[in-house]
Design an enzyme around this catalytic site. Structure first.
Site, mmCIF file in Angstrom:
data_model
loop_
_atom_site.group_PDB
_atom_site.id
_atom_site.type_symbol
_atom_site.label_atom_id
_atom_site.label_comp_id
_atom_site.label_asym_id
_atom_site.label_seq_id
_atom_site.Cartn_x
_atom_site.Cartn_y
_atom_site.Cartn_z
ATOM 1 N N ASP A 48 37.695 48.886 45.580
ATOM 2 C CA ASP A 48 38.692 48.107 46.309
ATOM 3 C C ASP A 48 37.838 47.135 47.102
ATOM 4 O OD1 ASP A 48 40.337 47.025 48.271
ATOM 5 O OD2 ASP A 48 41.676 48.743 48.218
ATOM 6 N N HIS A 49 37.728 45.906 46.617
ATOM 7 C CA HIS A 49 36.680 45.043 47.187
ATOM 8 C C HIS A 49 36.920 44.740 48.669
ATOM 9 C CE1 HIS A 49 39.538 41.923 45.974
ATOM 10 N NE2 HIS A 49 38.998 41.183 46.909
ATOM 11 N N HIS A 61 44.715 47.213 48.883
ATOM 12 C CA HIS A 61 44.013 46.595 50.016
ATOM 13 C C HIS A 61 44.722 46.809 51.360
ATOM 14 C CE1 HIS A 61 42.015 44.898 46.648
ATOM 15 N NE2 HIS A 61 42.869 43.925 46.433
#
Ligand code: NAP
Length: 500
Positions: A182-183, A245
């Site tokens: 999950d950047h 996110h």
């Protein structure tokens, strides 16, 4: 095994989807940064995998160009690209994996990689199961070192599909070998949430329902759906942004202090938050969530078309490009405090910010004609700017005891003096070091899908008659403002909160 920051482990990194967009824009520039900073061992090699018939030289040229376009620097680029190898590969063919095993073993010996292998799946999720199964079946993972799997989002489309995918992957990799990206968790200021909370005596005692009135998390994009219509029609903003996110940021904001800063302790505190999320279902969905879809409008004075005019998007699409929601965390710390979240495409500005609004003091002693005392806010700027701002009241210069709001700003470039590393750079480095803290655990994925599925069930079964309901270039539909208005709050105007 976890290595400290100074150590750089040897490793073979196999990238599935090496000819694709993500690899080009993010992975090669990030690996190059790690390489030039000495954060990756000289004992490394990369195998790029795609369908097209490229030679090693073509692949190396592609990597060289990607790095150049992203960074504009060429220092030691020849040495860097000499570590890159390419294999044309059909993900479903046994033979391709046997060839991959031969090449992996050969590079292992050539670069003394000690059997350490990272498999990065930068491909469409429908291939994840086949690839992991084949890696094991054809013996590519039979090497003496660590075997790690990095998986891009989306991890499933809903809970049942995520469970099926997880089951399939777990047949070849154990949970501690899986690094779900999950950047957002690689972003400097997202990682800073914990530090701001747990390293400052002035915040942690106030971090609860006695002193905080509400928390707002906004992640707005200026871009529209671009050429991703086919994917986005089936996804929408709820699955694309909220399930991962936004819920992850809420978990970091709301979690209890971990007893230690270890992966397991931090993750288990986040899981506890997700378990306390009040489920929103059936008739309640409309009271807690608002969906939007952009119509034509103006971005920076330029006319832009609406979502329904994009390629591969239905003329009567029911897909949301905007979501606003109210999350309630039913535990002792947070009972009664709304966490408002909001995300959308084609919004007025590109920004990700968290606003923590503190409760008003019991009475205003000061002379502020016609104006209530401004509440204290803590603003965490996640992107594009990175920093924190504290909004306080001070005395206005002059004779009367009148107050005026001021901002105490910290921009992270003031401290570091250089650009903070890209999220992908940090996450790749974490994976090389065996630190899974900033990756998503299966329990987190499962709980957030369970939460989101109840909302998508309702949205998918009812056509939203007023779509499109916000013009491109705005901050979303009116109903998103009403969501807060009925609780006596308002969205803090994003543009006015910037670090100055
Ligand atoms: P992309 O540009 O479409 O690239 C897809 C890659 O998969 C290409 O390298 C393609 O190789 C390869 N491929 C497709 N079918 C194959 C097959 N049968 N056998 C072997 N290789 C095959 O996709 P992307 O944008 O890089 O995205 C990759 C993944 O990352 C997706 O899961 C996406 O959701 C996720 N993601 C992407 C971004 C982003 O910024 N792009 C951001 C977050 C997450 P050939 O073309 O040579 O066949």
């Amino acid at each position: 095994m976890t290595l400290n920051n100074q150590q750089t482990p040897s490793s073979l990194i196999t990238i599935f989807g090496a000819t694709g967009d993500l690899a080009k824009r993010k992975l090669y520039p990030s690996l190059y940064h790690l390489f030039t900073k000495g954060k990756i061992s000289k004992h490394f090699a990369v195998i790029g995998i795609g369908r097209r018939e490229w030679s090693n030289e073509t692949f190396q040229e592609h990597v060289r160009t990607s790095v150049h376009n992203a960074i504009g620097s060429n220092e030691n680029i020849e040495e860097f690209v000499s570590h890159f190898y390419y294999q044309a590969h059909d993900v479903s063919s046994d033979e391709s994996y046997r060839e991959l095993k031969t090449l992996s073993d050969q590079l292992d010996e050539q670069y003394q990689l000690e059997g350490n292998r990272i498999f990065y799946l930068a491909m469409a999720p429908e291939f994840f199961g086949t690839i992991t199964e084949q890696l094991k079946k054809q013996g590519v993972t039979d090497a003496k070192g660590f075997q790690r799997l990095v998986i891009e989002k989306p991890f499933g489309h809903d809970l049942p599909s995520a469970e099926a995918l997880n089951k399939q992957i777990r047949e070849s990799f154990s949970e501690d070998q899986i690094y779900r990206i999950d950047h957002y968790l690689g972003k400097e200021m997202v990682q800073n949430i914990e530090v701001i909370r747990f390293a400052n005596a002035m915040f942690e005692p106030l971090w609860n329902n006695r002193y905080i009135s509400n928390i707002q998390v906004t992640s707005s994009e200026e871009l529209g759906v671009e050429d991703r219509g086919r994917y986005y029609e089936k996804s929408g903003a709820l699955r694309d942004m909220v399930q991962n996110h936004l819920i992850q940021m809420v978990a970091l904001l709301a979690m209890e202090p971990p007893i230690k800063l270890t992966t397991d302790e931090i993750r288990s505190e986040k899981v506890r938050v997700l378990r306390s999320l009040r489920p929103i279902e059936g008739e309640e969905v409309k009271d807690y969530f608002v969906r939007g879809q952009y119509g034509p409008g103006k971005m920076h004075e330029q006319a832009v078309p609406g979502y329904r005019e994009a390629d591969n998007v239905d003329d009567e699409s029911n897909t949301e490009t905007f979501v606003a929601g109210k999350l309630m965390i039913d535990n002792f710390r947070w009972a009664g405090v709304p966490f408002y979240i909001r995300t959308g495409k084609r919004m007025e500005t590109k920004s990700t910010k968290i606003v923590v609004q503190f409760k008003d003091i019991p009475m205003n002693l000061y002379y502020n004609p016609g104006k209530p005392l401004a509440p204290n806010l803590l603003v965490i700027h996640i992107q594009p700017e990175e920093g924190i701002t504290l909004h306080l009241n001070v005395k206005k210069t002059g004779q009367d005891i009148e107050t005026t709001p001021v901002k105490l700003n910290f921009a992270s470039h003031d401290l570091d003096g250089i650009n903070t590393p890209e999220a992908y750079e940090k996450l790749l480095h974490d994976c090389l070091r065996g630190d899974a803290t900033n990756f998503t655990l299966w329990d987190e994925v499962k709980l957030s899908w369970a939460f989101v599925d109840k909302i998508s069930e309702i949205w998918e079964s009812t056509q939203q008659e007023d779509f499109p309901n916000y013009p491109a270039g705005s901050m979303g539909p009116k109903a998103a403002d009403e969501l807060l208005d009925k609780d006596g709050f308002n969205w803090w105007p994003i543009g006015k909160l910037d670090v100055e």
